[in-house]
Design an enzyme around this catalytic site. Sequence first.
Site, PDB file in Angstrom:
ATOM      1  N   GLU A 178       0.868  -1.206  -0.065  1.00 31.04           N
ATOM      2  CA  GLU A 178      -0.135  -0.093   0.038  1.00 31.04           C
ATOM      3  C   GLU A 178       1.071   1.135   0.041  1.00 31.04           C
ATOM      4  O   GLU A 178       2.333   1.057   0.119  1.00 31.04           O
ATOM      5  CB  GLU A 178      -0.926   0.041   1.117  1.00 31.04           C
ATOM      6  N   GLU A 436       9.545  -7.776  -3.650  1.00 32.75           N
ATOM      7  CA  GLU A 436       9.673  -9.122  -2.958  1.00 32.75           C
ATOM      8  C   GLU A 436      10.686  -8.892  -1.683  1.00 32.75           C
ATOM      9  O   GLU A 436      11.141  -9.963  -1.183  1.00 32.75           O
ATOM     10  CB  GLU A 436       9.903 -10.455  -3.551  1.00 32.75           C
TER      11      GLU A 436
HETATM   12  C1  FAD Z   1       7.545  -3.093 -10.477  1.00 36.38           C
HETATM   13  C2  FAD Z   1       7.108  -3.469  -9.164  1.00 36.38           C
HETATM   14  C3  FAD Z   1       6.319  -4.381  -9.075  1.00 36.38           C
HETATM   15  C4  FAD Z   1       5.791  -4.903  -7.485  1.00 36.38           C
HETATM   16  N1  FAD Z   1       5.040  -5.875  -7.618  1.00 36.38           N
HETATM   17  C5  FAD Z   1       4.313  -5.941  -6.286  1.00 36.38           C
HETATM   18  C6  FAD Z   1       3.101  -7.136  -6.332  1.00 36.38           C
HETATM   19  O1  FAD Z   1       3.025  -7.813  -7.083  1.00 36.38           O
HETATM   20  N2  FAD Z   1       2.523  -7.092  -5.001  1.00 36.38           N
HETATM   21  C7  FAD Z   1       2.904  -6.235  -3.865  1.00 36.38           C
HETATM   22  O2  FAD Z   1       2.360  -6.386  -3.076  1.00 36.38           O
HETATM   23  N3  FAD Z   1       3.743  -5.500  -3.952  1.00 36.38           N
HETATM   24  C8  FAD Z   1       4.657  -5.374  -5.140  1.00 36.38           C
HETATM   25  N4  FAD Z   1       5.587  -4.646  -5.063  1.00 36.38           N
HETATM   26  C9  FAD Z   1       5.797  -3.559  -4.227  1.00 36.38           C
HETATM   27  C10 FAD Z   1       7.534  -4.034  -3.742  1.00 36.38           C
HETATM   28  O3  FAD Z   1       7.467  -5.242  -3.053  1.00 36.38           O
HETATM   29  C11 FAD Z   1       7.785  -2.932  -2.647  1.00 36.38           C
HETATM   30  O4  FAD Z   1       8.169  -1.640  -3.598  1.00 36.38           O
HETATM   31  C12 FAD Z   1       9.299  -3.310  -1.976  1.00 36.38           C
HETATM   32  O5  FAD Z   1       8.577  -4.237  -1.142  1.00 36.38           O
HETATM   33  C13 FAD Z   1       9.577  -1.886  -1.175  1.00 36.38           C
HETATM   34  O6  FAD Z   1       8.506  -1.267  -0.574  1.00 36.38           O
HETATM   35  P1  FAD Z   1       8.614   0.225  -0.786  1.00 36.38           P
HETATM   36  O7  FAD Z   1       8.552   0.657  -2.447  1.00 36.38           O
HETATM   37  O8  FAD Z   1       7.543   1.206  -0.106  1.00 36.38           O
HETATM   38  O9  FAD Z   1       9.913   0.955  -0.312  1.00 36.38           O
HETATM   39  P2  FAD Z   1      10.243   1.556   1.229  1.00 36.38           P
HETATM   40  O10 FAD Z   1       9.866   0.398   2.263  1.00 36.38           O
HETATM   41  O11 FAD Z   1       9.816   2.708   1.530  1.00 36.38           O
HETATM   42  O12 FAD Z   1      12.066   1.329   1.450  1.00 36.38           O
HETATM   43  C14 FAD Z   1      12.790   2.424   0.971  1.00 36.38           C
HETATM   44  C15 FAD Z   1      14.145   2.094   1.301  1.00 36.38           C
HETATM   45  O13 FAD Z   1      14.159   2.128   2.662  1.00 36.38           O
HETATM   46  C16 FAD Z   1      14.767   0.661   3.251  1.00 36.38           C
HETATM   47  N5  FAD Z   1      14.328   0.101   4.194  1.00 36.38           N
HETATM   48  C17 FAD Z   1      13.208   0.019   4.568  1.00 36.38           C
HETATM   49  N6  FAD Z   1      12.844  -0.556   5.695  1.00 36.38           N
HETATM   50  C18 FAD Z   1      14.339  -0.684   6.186  1.00 36.38           C
HETATM   51  C19 FAD Z   1      14.915  -1.339   7.256  1.00 36.38           C
HETATM   52  N7  FAD Z   1      13.989  -1.973   8.356  1.00 36.38           N
HETATM   53  N8  FAD Z   1      15.842  -1.652   7.424  1.00 36.38           N
HETATM   54  C20 FAD Z   1      16.990  -1.121   6.326  1.00 36.38           C
HETATM   55  N9  FAD Z   1      16.318  -0.527   5.321  1.00 36.38           N
HETATM   56  C21 FAD Z   1      15.061  -0.474   5.093  1.00 36.38           C
HETATM   57  C22 FAD Z   1      14.666  -0.145   1.835  1.00 36.38           C
HETATM   58  O14 FAD Z   1      15.488  -1.200   1.700  1.00 36.38           O
HETATM   59  C23 FAD Z   1      14.554   0.939   0.543  1.00 36.38           C
HETATM   60  O15 FAD Z   1      15.893   1.033   0.288  1.00 36.38           O
HETATM   61  C24 FAD Z   1       6.206  -4.271  -6.515  1.00 36.38           C
HETATM   62  C25 FAD Z   1       6.851  -3.053  -6.674  1.00 36.38           C
HETATM   63  C26 FAD Z   1       7.293  -2.616  -7.971  1.00 36.38           C
HETATM   64  C27 FAD Z   1       8.373  -1.636  -8.225  1.00 36.38           C
END
Ligand code: FAD
Length: 554
Positions: A178, A436
């Site tokens: 989300e 993932e």
């Molecule tokens: C092309 C694409 C396809 C996708 N497909 C799906 C799908 O089919 N289903 C689904 O549910 N999701 C999907 N996603 C979502 C994807 O899994 C998330 O984008 C991903 O998990 C990261 O979440 P975020 O983008 O909110 O980044 P954020 O969580 O905001 O992270 C930003 C940065 O902070 C770092 N960070 C965050 N928390 C920590 C921590 N505890 N320790 C150290 N570093 C941290 C991360 O490593 C990253 O570098 C997709 C995303 C993309 C771009």
Amino acid sequence: MANYYDDNKDIEFYLNNYDLSELVSLYENNYEEVKKYDFAPENYNDAMENYKLSLNILGKIAGDIIAENADSVDEEGAKFENGEVTYAKGTRINLDMLKKAGLNGVTLPREYFGLNFPTLIYVMMIEIVSRADGSLMNLFGLQDIGETINDFGSEEQKKKYCSAFAKGEATGAMILTEPDAGSDLQSVRTKAVWDEKESCFRLYGVKRFITNGNADISLVLARSEEGTTDARGLSMFVIERDETVQIRRIEDKLGIHGSPTCEIEFHGTKAELVGKRGYGLIKYVMTLMNGARIGVSAQALGIAEEAYREAYAYAEEREQFGKSIINFPMVRRMLDDMKMELDAMRALLYNTTIAVDYKKIYEKKYEATGDKSIRKLYQYYNKLAGFLTPLSKFYLTEVGNKICYDALQIHGGTGYMRDFKIQRLYRDIRITNIYEGTTQLQVVAAIGFITSGLYFKFMEEAIEKTELGLVEHINKTKDLLNELKALVELLKKEENHTKKEYYESDLVEIAAIITIAIFMLQNAKYSEEKVQIAERYIHERFPKAKYLIDRIKS
Ligand SMILES: Cc1cc2nc3c(=O)[nH]c(=O)nc-3n(C[C@H](O)[C@H](O)[C@H](O)COP(=O)(O)OP(=O)(O)OC[C@H]3O[C@@H](n4cnc5c(N)ncnc54)[C@H](O)[C@@H]3O)c2cc1C
């Protein structure tokens, strides 16, 4: 005529040399399956031939059709018009070919029209598909949805949904993320509200970045327990697409253009609970994501394999200073490194997948029999797979990105141009260390095994199983393992938690290098080529691990 299975002996190496007889026998229920399904294998050789035949068919489809369509898929991309998503023409052709070849439901039981193949074979298939078109893997790999329903769904859900997936009659999506819940999925807000009148749950909320969010059947993570804010309030639901599922838009992305990434709104969508309330994130999504992490690792491997081949061919053909650029040691070195890392990636991924397979099969056997000795085996493989899975995703997706980076570098300015395939591979692989669970989240998942000491137990056992032919290298590996162990003990004394966390990714990287070295040394008994590649890996990567150790200590 290209065949992406047949032209890559490094995949078949695992099928020809590893003794998978116990695993296959467990999958085939000691070859009792053949009594119910006359097309099931009668023995080990029969099963292996069957796997190879399917990989061969897929290899041809990948080489002749999917790879040929990949540029047009990238160019055209998935489209969004009037609230509906359409795949690129090439994607539609590819999916149709895979369906006709019966390559859906690869790991699902025969009862639901699946192939009942081990995950190892499925992961090899993902590598092959991804080499041809990274974006298609996102649709092919969504078979995992069927597997999760098979693991946790009711009999009715299994019959209905698993069969639809296996027959290629339905597409799937995994709907978790989300706007305010990405890495931190316990913050999910989408609500599941009980509808008394219709005796069903209804979903309300917004999800984003959902691959194939236009799917027919989806698994959704939603908050079923009112007033909660943590993981215990989240449950998993299965939904069928209807007018209450509105796609707001699809994303305009850097790569994997063939795979639509959707933003979705639920307006009272009818949803069925899968498994138990409150177990959505804690158990079911973790299982689903671990499966998907293996898949994404294979996606990175497939794309990197193709990048290496492109770079090699270009380096042979391109001449500068009166000779092919492959003759320049710096170019040669990049190519040799890529080849070595591809071998390392495969050693880690395929050994991880075998552990995952044992975990799955012993879990099912334990549930069916309640046998305590099987429970012990399940617990062992559950932990081993629990560690190796994030380690694989951490290593393969980062190193895969580096391979594509170097492969583009070898192309020089040409690599920067749209006309050449390498720029697509470079763009497509970039997502693999983000979705993932990002690389950083893989570190979070793996580090506990290292600090608890379990990792060292696994590795010491693995070294015991390694034949003593390469004593010098085995001793070097043992020494490095001991150095890491001493470092972990030293860090335990550090009271500043932030300082400890600062180095966690280094610890996981060192652990990955040691793990890979052990698997490569185990592979070395099968061929002289594998001896050389293991020696090279130890020679090239151990100094880096030692440098990281020294840096943390200083
Ligand atoms: C092309 C694409 C396809 C996708 N497909 C799906 C799908 O089919 N289903 C689904 O549910 N999701 C999907 N996603 C979502 C994807 O899994 C998330 O984008 C991903 O998990 C990261 O979440 P975020 O983008 O909110 O980044 P954020 O969580 O905001 O992270 C930003 C940065 O902070 C770092 N960070 C965050 N928390 C920590 C921590 N505890 N320790 C150290 N570093 C941290 C991360 O490593 C990253 O570098 C997709 C995303 C993309 C771009």
